[in-house]
Design a protein around this motif. Structure first.
Motif, PDB file in Angstrom:
ATOM      1  N   MET A   1       0.875  -1.096  -0.092  1.00 46.19           N
ATOM      2  CA  MET A   1      -0.013  -0.047   0.259  1.00 46.19           C
ATOM      3  C   MET A   1       0.955   1.236  -0.009  1.00 46.19           C
ATOM      4  O   MET A   1       0.507   2.229  -0.628  1.00 46.19           O
ATOM      5  CB  MET A   1      -0.757   0.063   1.063  1.00 46.19           C
ATOM      6  N   SER A   2       2.164   1.191   0.715  1.00 46.17           N
ATOM      7  CA  SER A   2       2.812   2.520   0.769  1.00 46.17           C
ATOM      8  C   SER A   2       3.391   2.814  -0.469  1.00 46.17           C
ATOM      9  O   SER A   2       3.542   3.967  -1.087  1.00 46.17           O
ATOM     10  CB  SER A   2       4.051   2.230   1.835  1.00 46.17           C
ATOM     11  N   LEU A   3       3.822   1.679  -1.392  1.00 46.27           N
ATOM     12  CA  LEU A   3       4.152   1.767  -2.861  1.00 46.27           C
ATOM     13  C   LEU A   3       2.935   2.539  -3.562  1.00 46.27           C
ATOM     14  O   LEU A   3       3.477   3.308  -4.311  1.00 46.27           O
ATOM     15  CB  LEU A   3       4.662   0.554  -3.327  1.00 46.27           C
ATOM     16  N   LEU A   4       2.040   2.006  -3.509  1.00 46.81           N
ATOM     17  CA  LEU A   4       0.754   2.641  -4.515  1.00 46.81           C
ATOM     18  C   LEU A   4       0.546   4.048  -3.876  1.00 46.81           C
ATOM     19  O   LEU A   4       0.257   4.954  -4.494  1.00 46.81           O
ATOM     20  CB  LEU A   4      -0.547   1.862  -4.039  1.00 46.81           C
ATOM     21  N   ASN A   5       0.482   4.180  -2.477  1.00 42.41           N
ATOM     22  CA  ASN A   5       0.176   5.651  -1.928  1.00 42.41           C
ATOM     23  C   ASN A   5       1.258   6.489  -2.417  1.00 42.41           C
ATOM     24  O   ASN A   5       0.990   7.761  -2.708  1.00 42.41           O
ATOM     25  CB  ASN A   5       0.015   5.664  -0.512  1.00 42.41           C
ATOM     26  N   THR A   6       2.517   6.005  -2.510  1.00 43.17           N
ATOM     27  CA  THR A   6       3.610   7.169  -2.985  1.00 43.17           C
ATOM     28  C   THR A   6       3.262   7.728  -4.382  1.00 43.17           C
ATOM     29  O   THR A   6       3.541   8.785  -4.583  1.00 43.17           O
ATOM     30  CB  THR A   6       5.034   6.309  -2.789  1.00 43.17           C
ATOM     31  N   CYS A   7       2.803   6.772  -5.275  1.00 46.83           N
ATOM     32  CA  CYS A   7       2.554   7.196  -6.690  1.00 46.83           C
ATOM     33  C   CYS A   7       1.372   8.068  -6.637  1.00 46.83           C
ATOM     34  O   CYS A   7       1.322   9.327  -7.170  1.00 46.83           O
ATOM     35  CB  CYS A   7       1.982   5.995  -7.462  1.00 46.83           C
ATOM     36  N   GLY A   8       0.177   7.978  -5.728  1.00 47.09           N
ATOM     37  CA  GLY A   8      -0.693   8.688  -5.711  1.00 47.09           C
ATOM     38  C   GLY A   8      -0.201  10.161  -5.052  1.00 47.09           C
ATOM     39  O   GLY A   8      -0.616  11.359  -5.517  1.00 47.09           O
ATOM     40  N   ALA A   9       0.642  10.102  -4.073  1.00 45.81           N
ATOM     41  CA  ALA A   9       1.174  11.357  -3.405  1.00 45.81           C
ATOM     42  C   ALA A   9       1.996  12.294  -4.510  1.00 45.81           C
ATOM     43  O   ALA A   9       1.866  13.411  -4.152  1.00 45.81           O
ATOM     44  CB  ALA A   9       2.127  11.074  -2.312  1.00 45.81           C
ATOM     45  N   LEU A  10       2.668  11.569  -5.338  1.00 42.51           N
ATOM     46  CA  LEU A  10       3.512  12.337  -6.197  1.00 42.51           C
ATOM     47  C   LEU A  10       2.579  13.222  -7.058  1.00 42.51           C
ATOM     48  O   LEU A  10       2.581  14.331  -7.425  1.00 42.51           O
ATOM     49  CB  LEU A  10       4.366  11.314  -6.972  1.00 42.51           C
ATOM     50  N   VAL A  11       1.456  12.607  -7.664  1.00 42.77           N
ATOM     51  CA  VAL A  11       0.447  13.033  -8.391  1.00 42.77           C
ATOM     52  C   VAL A  11      -0.124  14.424  -7.638  1.00 42.77           C
ATOM     53  O   VAL A  11      -0.271  15.310  -8.230  1.00 42.77           O
ATOM     54  CB  VAL A  11      -0.507  12.238  -9.099  1.00 42.77           C
ATOM     55  N   ASP A  12      -0.394  14.105  -6.635  1.00 45.38           N
ATOM     56  CA  ASP A  12      -1.004  15.033  -5.422  1.00 45.38           C
ATOM     57  C   ASP A  12      -0.028  16.336  -5.435  1.00 45.38           C
ATOM     58  O   ASP A  12      -0.673  17.413  -5.573  1.00 45.38           O
ATOM     59  CB  ASP A  12      -1.311  14.358  -4.209  1.00 45.38           C
ATOM     60  N   THR A  13       1.101  16.218  -5.201  1.00 46.01           N
ATOM     61  CA  THR A  13       2.108  17.169  -5.025  1.00 46.01           C
ATOM     62  C   THR A  13       2.247  17.815  -6.269  1.00 46.01           C
ATOM     63  O   THR A  13       2.139  19.178  -6.301  1.00 46.01           O
ATOM     64  CB  THR A  13       3.016  16.601  -4.515  1.00 46.01           C
ATOM     65  N   LEU A  14       2.480  17.026  -7.371  1.00 44.62           N
ATOM     66  CA  LEU A  14       2.579  17.880  -8.633  1.00 44.62           C
ATOM     67  C   LEU A  14       1.341  18.732  -9.109  1.00 44.62           C
ATOM     68  O   LEU A  14       1.349  19.729  -9.770  1.00 44.62           O
ATOM     69  CB  LEU A  14       3.022  16.942  -9.840  1.00 44.62           C
ATOM     70  N   VAL A  15       0.175  18.137  -9.009  1.00 49.89           N
ATOM     71  CA  VAL A  15      -1.037  18.751  -9.430  1.00 49.89           C
ATOM     72  C   VAL A  15      -1.664  19.899  -8.649  1.00 49.89           C
ATOM     73  O   VAL A  15      -1.904  20.940  -8.886  1.00 49.89           O
ATOM     74  CB  VAL A  15      -2.202  17.902  -9.806  1.00 49.89           C
ATOM     75  N   TYR A  16      -1.580  19.560  -7.148  1.00 51.76           N
ATOM     76  CA  TYR A  16      -2.041  20.629  -6.219  1.00 51.76           C
ATOM     77  C   TYR A  16      -1.337  21.075  -5.166  1.00 51.76           C
ATOM     78  O   TYR A  16      -1.697  22.120  -4.358  1.00 51.76           O
ATOM     79  CB  TYR A  16      -3.190  19.879  -5.286  1.00 51.76           C
ATOM     80  N   GLY A  17      -0.046  20.542  -5.278  1.00 48.43           N
ATOM     81  CA  GLY A  17       0.899  21.265  -4.060  1.00 48.43           C
ATOM     82  C   GLY A  17       1.127  22.636  -4.073  1.00 48.43           C
ATOM     83  O   GLY A  17       0.867  23.172  -2.839  1.00 48.43           O
ATOM     84  N   ALA A  18       1.107  23.401  -5.046  1.00 51.29           N
ATOM     85  CA  ALA A  18       1.357  24.800  -5.023  1.00 51.29           C
ATOM     86  C   ALA A  18       0.179  25.639  -4.346  1.00 51.29           C
ATOM     87  O   ALA A  18       0.148  26.359  -3.569  1.00 51.29           O
ATOM     88  CB  ALA A  18       1.718  25.461  -6.183  1.00 51.29           C
ATOM     89  N   ALA A  19      -0.809  24.769  -4.783  1.00 53.62           N
ATOM     90  CA  ALA A  19      -2.159  25.504  -4.566  1.00 53.62           C
ATOM     91  C   ALA A  19      -2.494  25.345  -2.858  1.00 53.62           C
ATOM     92  O   ALA A  19      -2.914  26.049  -2.288  1.00 53.62           O
ATOM     93  CB  ALA A  19      -3.409  24.897  -5.193  1.00 53.62           C
ATOM     94  N   VAL A  20      -2.057  24.107  -2.488  1.00 54.88           N
ATOM     95  CA  VAL A  20      -2.353  23.722  -1.054  1.00 54.88           C
ATOM     96  C   VAL A  20      -1.352  24.674  -0.142  1.00 54.88           C
ATOM     97  O   VAL A  20      -1.780  25.031   0.648  1.00 54.88           O
ATOM     98  CB  VAL A  20      -2.246  22.028  -0.955  1.00 54.88           C
ATOM     99  N   ARG A  21      -0.208  24.779  -0.725  1.00 57.13           N
ATOM    100  CA  ARG A  21       0.736  25.319   0.071  1.00 57.13           C
ATOM    101  C   ARG A  21       0.168  27.024   0.253  1.00 57.13           C
ATOM    102  O   ARG A  21       0.558  27.753   1.229  1.00 57.13           O
ATOM    103  CB  ARG A  21       2.132  25.420  -0.431  1.00 57.13           C
ATOM    104  N   LYS A  22      -0.677  27.550  -0.734  1.00 57.06           N
ATOM    105  CA  LYS A  22      -1.051  29.021  -0.696  1.00 57.06           C
ATOM    106  C   LYS A  22      -2.290  28.903  -0.244  1.00 57.06           C
ATOM    107  O   LYS A  22      -2.875  30.126   0.172  1.00 57.06           O
ATOM    108  CB  LYS A  22      -1.152  29.507  -2.144  1.00 57.06           C
ATOM    109  N   GLN A  23      -2.944  27.800   0.314  1.00 58.91           N
ATOM    110  CA  GLN A  23      -4.427  27.925   0.737  1.00 58.91           C
ATOM    111  C   GLN A  23      -4.303  28.486   2.128  1.00 58.91           C
ATOM    112  O   GLN A  23      -3.592  28.197   2.931  1.00 58.91           O
ATOM    113  CB  GLN A  23      -4.844  26.305   0.805  1.00 58.91           C
ATOM    114  N   PRO A  24      -5.143  29.420   2.377  1.00 59.77           N
ATOM    115  CA  PRO A  24      -5.326  30.156   3.701  1.00 59.77           C
ATOM    116  C   PRO A  24      -6.338  29.459   4.482  1.00 59.77           C
ATOM    117  O   PRO A  24      -7.102  28.653   4.100  1.00 59.77           O
ATOM    118  CB  PRO A  24      -5.783  31.527   3.381  1.00 59.77           C
TER     119      PRO A  24
END
Length: 430
Positions: A67-90
């Motif tokens: 599961m950790s290997l599968l979750n890592t793939c999802g986490a990479l996509v999450d970071t690439l697509v939403y990472g900047a927006a989440v960091r700026k989210q108030p």
């Protein structure tokens, strides 16, 4: 030795007063680490590899590794697509925290208040897969493959979109910097006590008893975040506090972003029983926070907590506990949460705190919720939310609380009354 604490003599051994039926060694459903990434999993295993019972729990370890290997793939996509927006989210700076010992009705109240559309909540899916919850929202209903549709310890519905406690996410995101770790490594319970309050600085010269039974302190002027009254178990290193804060705030930003994508109109409605020990810390982070404390008769709570341990904890362990490990976890946690709450809550303004008795909520749901709204100055919102609450109340008509076949033994009642004596005294239970 836990970082930042003193060695103290162990508590006298209590009589065995809970059921202890080892089982479910091959079970992989409902595990609280199902959403962990490979980096977080490797970090946790590196810290605790000597403590994991590999031969007993190898199926669970294999499952979590995959599961950790599968979750890592999802986490990479999450970071690439939403990472900047989440960091700026108030963040909305007025979160509402539902607190109270486990098994006091905090989940019931969390479900109720989530019907008010002013709030946004973490969900079972988002806390279960915190590193990839944004990009994988479309497949969230598939959680049923690794999760039951009802909670193992009671008959409450459990769906991917039901409100859920944020500390489950933080435990994974921080690599185990959480008091939820005894659910995985119960024999090491004492080493995780420092993660309840996260007090930092000098440890008191005269540590209190490590069973959490310190009396309430009335002179708040002599304390800094409860330090004069705190036990040495309450203290941790600054690095652990930073790791928890970073993970907690990042998850809250993801929760707010998922609901509003840059907005802050909705208030975060958060529920994790361990937050009961963190009122002072949470006030430092969110000075405008509101706290709703749910409490219940201590004997009923202990009986329900012991049942939860027997019904669910065996699905979580990576280390086989003794009956004393599980029992002490329940007893210590109950005393610690109450002590910390009583030390810190007096510093919260009257309009930002209220208390709810489970017995009142169970007896007259609508009237109890209405009083809660009035106590917090939300009167105008109650009438608007009332129809939704009535529909939710109607949906519970077939729900049956746990009916225990036997009462607590006299020996168990005596232990609970002694270890949780302040709980009885401060909240007026007989």
């Amino acid at each position: 030795r836990a970082c930042g604490t003193r060695e103290m003599a162990p508590s006298p051994r209590e009589p065995d007063i809970i059921d202890h039926r080892p089982r479910d060694f091959w079970s992989v459903k409902n595990h609280p680490l199902s959403g962990i990434t490979a980096v977080q999993w490797a970090r946790l295993c590196w810290r605790h590899f000597r403590d994991i019972d590999v031969c007993t729990y190898w199926p669970r370890l294999v499952f979590l590794t995959i599961m950790s290997l599968l979750n890592t793939c999802g986490a990479l996509v999450d970071t690439l697509v939403y990472g900047a927006a989440v960091r700026k989210q108030p963040l909305n700076d007025e979160p509402v925290f539902i607190i109270g010992h486990p098994r006091t009705g905090t989940t019931h109240l969390h479900n109720l208040l989530s019907k008010d559309d002013r709030f946004v909540c973490a969900t079972t899916f988002s806390v279960g897969f915190p590193s990839s919850c944004l990009c994988l929202r479309a497949i969230a209903p598939l959680m049923g493959l690794i999760m039951d549709n009802k909670r193992p310890m009671d008959d409450m519905a459990l769906g991917w979109d039901t409100p859920q406690e944020d500390e489950l996410a933080v435990n994974m995101m921080s690599g185990g910097v959480s008091p939820y770790m005894p659910l995985l490594l119960p024999r090491k319970e004492k080493s995780f006590r420092k993660y309840y309050r996260f007090l930092t600085g000098a440890v008191p010269a005269e540590p209190k008893k490590n069973d959490g039974s310190t009396a309430r302190k009335s002179d708040n002027a002599t304390r800094t975040r409860g330090r004069k009254a705190a036990a040495s178990d309450d203290y941790c290193d600054p690095q652990s506090l930073l790791a928890w804060k970073t993970s907690f705030l990042h998850f809250l930003k993801k929760t707010q972003y998922a609901a509003e994508k840059g907005g802050t109109r909705k208030r975060l409605l958060l529920k994790s029983p361990v937050h009961t020990a963190r009122v002072a810390l949470l006030r430092e982070m969110f000075p405008k926070a509101t706290f709703i404390f749910v409490h219940r008769h201590p004997c009923a709570v202990f009986q329900s907590a012991a049942h939860m341990a027997d019904a669910y904890y065996w699905q979580c362990y990576l280390q086989k506990p003794t009956v004393q490990d599980t029992q002490e976890f329940i007893l210590y946690q109950g005393a610690l949460l109450h002590r910390a709450y009583m030390e810190d809550i007096s510093g919260v303004d009257e309009g930002r705190k209220t208390e709810v008795r489970f017995e009142d909520l169970d007896g007259d749901l609508l009237e109890t919720v209405q009083k809660l709204y009035e106590d917090l100055g939300w009167r105008e919102h109650f009438e608007r939310t009332k129809p939704t609450l009535l529909r939710y109340q109607s949906s519970l008509k077939d729900f049956k609380k746990n009916a225990f076949t036997r009462e607590l033994s006299a020996e168990a009642v005596a232990v609970v009354r002694r270890r949780w004596s302040q709980w009885f005294d401060d909240l007026g239970y007989q």
